[in-house]
Design a protein around this motif. Structure first.
Motif, PDB file in Angstrom:
ATOM      1  N   CYS A 122     -11.124   4.254  -1.961  1.00 27.76           N
ATOM      2  CA  CYS A 122      -9.904   5.002  -0.725  1.00 27.76           C
ATOM      3  C   CYS A 122     -10.014   6.194  -0.235  1.00 27.76           C
ATOM      4  N   SER A 123      -9.557   7.207  -0.052  1.00 25.43           N
ATOM      5  CA  SER A 123     -10.136   8.914   0.578  1.00 25.43           C
ATOM      6  C   SER A 123      -8.274   9.075   0.144  1.00 25.43           C
ATOM      7  N   THR A 124      -7.399   9.139  -0.718  1.00 27.96           N
ATOM      8  CA  THR A 124      -5.969   9.398  -0.926  1.00 27.96           C
ATOM      9  C   THR A 124      -5.655  10.753  -1.420  1.00 27.96           C
ATOM     10  N   THR A 125      -5.446  11.366  -1.185  1.00 27.67           N
ATOM     11  CA  THR A 125      -5.757  13.100  -2.180  1.00 27.67           C
ATOM     12  C   THR A 125      -4.029  13.372  -2.359  1.00 27.67           C
ATOM     13  N   LYS A 126      -2.502  11.950  -2.065  1.00 30.27           N
ATOM     14  CA  LYS A 126      -1.163  12.446  -2.593  1.00 30.27           C
ATOM     15  C   LYS A 126      -0.853  11.042  -3.588  1.00 30.27           C
ATOM     16  N   THR A 127      -0.660  11.401  -4.796  1.00 27.26           N
ATOM     17  CA  THR A 127      -0.024  10.297  -5.047  1.00 27.26           C
ATOM     18  C   THR A 127       0.741   9.054  -5.362  1.00 27.26           C
ATOM     19  N   GLU A 128       1.757   9.627  -4.561  1.00 25.67           N
ATOM     20  CA  GLU A 128       3.354   9.110  -3.943  1.00 25.67           C
ATOM     21  C   GLU A 128       2.325   8.112  -2.858  1.00 25.67           C
ATOM     22  N   THR A 129       1.364   8.499  -2.240  1.00 30.20           N
ATOM     23  CA  THR A 129       0.297   7.084  -1.938  1.00 30.20           C
ATOM     24  C   THR A 129       0.239   5.690  -2.439  1.00 30.20           C
ATOM     25  N   LEU A 130       0.145   5.962  -3.885  1.00 32.79           N
ATOM     26  CA  LEU A 130      -0.285   5.162  -4.710  1.00 32.79           C
ATOM     27  C   LEU A 130       1.291   4.537  -5.796  1.00 32.79           C
ATOM     28  N   ASP A 131       2.301   4.688  -4.779  1.00 30.73           N
ATOM     29  CA  ASP A 131       3.701   4.735  -5.901  1.00 30.73           C
ATOM     30  C   ASP A 131       3.516   2.519  -5.657  1.00 30.73           C
TER      31      ASP A 131
ATOM     32  N   VAL B 111      -2.307   5.096   6.296  1.00 29.19           N
ATOM     33  CA  VAL B 111      -1.486   4.065   5.778  1.00 29.19           C
ATOM     34  C   VAL B 111      -1.526   3.195   4.681  1.00 29.19           C
ATOM     35  N   PHE B 112      -0.866   2.231   4.525  1.00 28.73           N
ATOM     36  CA  PHE B 112       0.012   1.137   3.310  1.00 28.73           C
ATOM     37  C   PHE B 112       0.123   0.432   3.386  1.00 28.73           C
ATOM     38  N   PHE B 113       0.375  -1.018   3.874  1.00 25.29           N
ATOM     39  CA  PHE B 113       0.893  -2.521   4.313  1.00 25.29           C
ATOM     40  C   PHE B 113       0.463  -3.143   3.058  1.00 25.29           C
ATOM     41  N   GLU B 114       1.499  -3.404   1.830  1.00 21.00           N
ATOM     42  CA  GLU B 114       1.664  -4.304   1.317  1.00 21.00           C
ATOM     43  C   GLU B 114       1.029  -5.560   0.854  1.00 21.00           C
ATOM     44  N   ASN B 115       1.941  -5.675   2.377  1.00 20.09           N
ATOM     45  CA  ASN B 115       2.190  -7.725   2.019  1.00 20.09           C
ATOM     46  C   ASN B 115       1.166  -7.618   2.936  1.00 20.09           C
ATOM     47  N   TRP B 116      -0.081  -7.067   3.892  1.00 18.76           N
ATOM     48  CA  TRP B 116      -0.756  -7.089   4.479  1.00 18.76           C
ATOM     49  C   TRP B 116      -2.042  -7.302   3.195  1.00 18.76           C
ATOM     50  N   ILE B 117      -2.147  -6.441   2.613  1.00 23.66           N
ATOM     51  CA  ILE B 117      -3.080  -6.464   1.079  1.00 23.66           C
ATOM     52  C   ILE B 117      -3.406  -7.510   0.235  1.00 23.66           C
ATOM     53  N   LYS B 118      -2.055  -8.512  -0.065  1.00 24.69           N
ATOM     54  CA  LYS B 118      -1.415  -9.238  -1.158  1.00 24.69           C
ATOM     55  C   LYS B 118      -2.197 -10.563   0.238  1.00 24.69           C
ATOM     56  N   SER B 119      -2.258 -10.019   1.228  1.00 24.49           N
ATOM     57  CA  SER B 119      -2.915 -11.244   2.719  1.00 24.49           C
ATOM     58  C   SER B 119      -4.022 -11.622   2.452  1.00 24.49           C
TER      59      SER B 119
END
Length: 346
Positions: A125-134, A184-192
């Motif tokens: 991944c390329s995120t540099t913001k900690t809040e995106t990993l909440d 974007v970060f959709f938890e339900n899609w990731i778990k799927s």
């Protein structure tokens, strides 16, 4: 640190001497605590930066800070950039985690498995913001590790990547796939199990229809989320054909693209990450742009030879300082020697 700088200000140090004091005596006080604690706030970093550059110039800053942090062979003074230094100390934890495979690695892996991902996915991944990993229940310290590591990497735009490489990129927390300015970060899609761009295309290279995601976990917003994914992938669908999607295999990697080149993470220290951060931040001396036109020196190797022969390799640092100031046009010379004798020629 203030007392340290005050005590050394009384001595007639050259710019190179001051740079040495900053590296060996000042920054060394912060290294250990910074490597085991969370990053300080921006005000603390600005205060340290102000102390460092006030110590160098004492009055008005004459050369850009982003120039001074570069290597002497590039026209800088190798002044430590405190922001890059602290981030490099955090990024250096990544090779340790991957090489140790100990209890800490297992704890982080178990937290990632709750979202159906692993540590290697986070590294892509390329995120540099900690809040995106909440969504990943990790302590702030470890979120900062991954974000600082991502800052060290060189992220290529999709226009500069091959279709096969694009298909292997993660959908989530990807700086090239943004909606309203944010990844974007959709938890339900990731778990799927929908993790990579290849998961969005069928065997013929077409974007999958909505019916394909009928079994997705938690469908409360899945229609809006599908439209967002369709929107953010529009540009790559215009550029490339993904007909070979069926032959793409996702593998864990230990090598990444950095500003200084493509490197394997094994054995890499904080110094490696610091050099890459400086490479991204460094600005060439403004005087070099003027001199290259005047003397028609356009080759970077020639400039490197000039800085090395006239500054870096000179043993007498007073002479080296004179050459450095001369090359950066901050010495009083010719018409600048006197404000009242206007007839002095250039």
């Amino acid at each position: 640190m203030e007392k340290l700088f005050e005590s050394w200000k009384r001595r007639k140090l050259t710019l190179f001497g001051k740079a040495c004091i900053i590296r060996t005596l000042a920054i060394s006080k912060l290294v250990y605590t910074s490597s085991i604690l969370c990053l300080p706030d921006s005000n603390f970093i600005k205060r340290i930066q102000r102390l460092i550059f006030n110590f160098i110039w004492e009055k008005t800053e004459i050369i850009k800070r982003n120039t001074l942090i570069g290597d002497i062979a590039k026209g800088g003074l190798s002044i430590v950039d405190i922001d890059c230094k602290l981030k490099s100390l955090k990024a250096a934890w990544i090779p340790r985690l991957l090489n140790s495979k100990g209890i800490l690695f297992d704890i982080l892996s178990n937290q990632c498995k709750k979202l159906n991902i692993d540590i290697h996915f986070l590294l892509k991944c390329s995120t540099t913001k900690t809040e995106t990993l909440d969504s990943i229940k990790l302590p702030l310290f470890y979120k900062e590790i991954f974000c600082c590591f991502n800052e060290c990497k060189r992220e290529l735009h999709f226009e500069k990547r091959s279709p096969d490489d694009i298909l292997q990129q993660p959908i989530w927390n990807n700086c090239n796939l943004v909606y309203k300015g944010n990844s974007v970060f959709f938890e339900n899609w990731i778990k799927s199990g929908i993790l990579y761009i290849k998961d969005l295309f069928d065997d013929e290279g077409n974007f999958r229809r909505l019916e394909h995601y009928a079994n997705i976990i938690n469908k409360s917003n899945w229609l809006c989320e599908y439209k967002i994914l369709f929107q953010i992938t529009k540009s790559i669908r215009r550029l490339y054909s993904f007909s070979n999607v069926n032959f793409i295999n996702i593998q864990s990697v230990m090598s990444f693209n950095f500003p200084l080149g493509y490197y394997n993470l094994t054995g890499k220290s904080s110094n490696f990450f610091y050099k890459n951060l400086i490479e991204k931040k460094f600005c060439k001396p403004s005087s070099q742009l003027i001199l290259r036109k005047e003397f028609e020196i356009y080759d970077e190797k020639s400039w490197k030879n000039i800085y090395e022969c006239k500054i870096k390799d000179i043993k007498d640092k007073h002479v080296a300082e004179f050459s450095y100031k001369l090359l950066n046009n901050i010495l009083c010379n010719n018409v600048y020697v006197s404000k009242w004798k206007k007839d002095i020629s250039n």
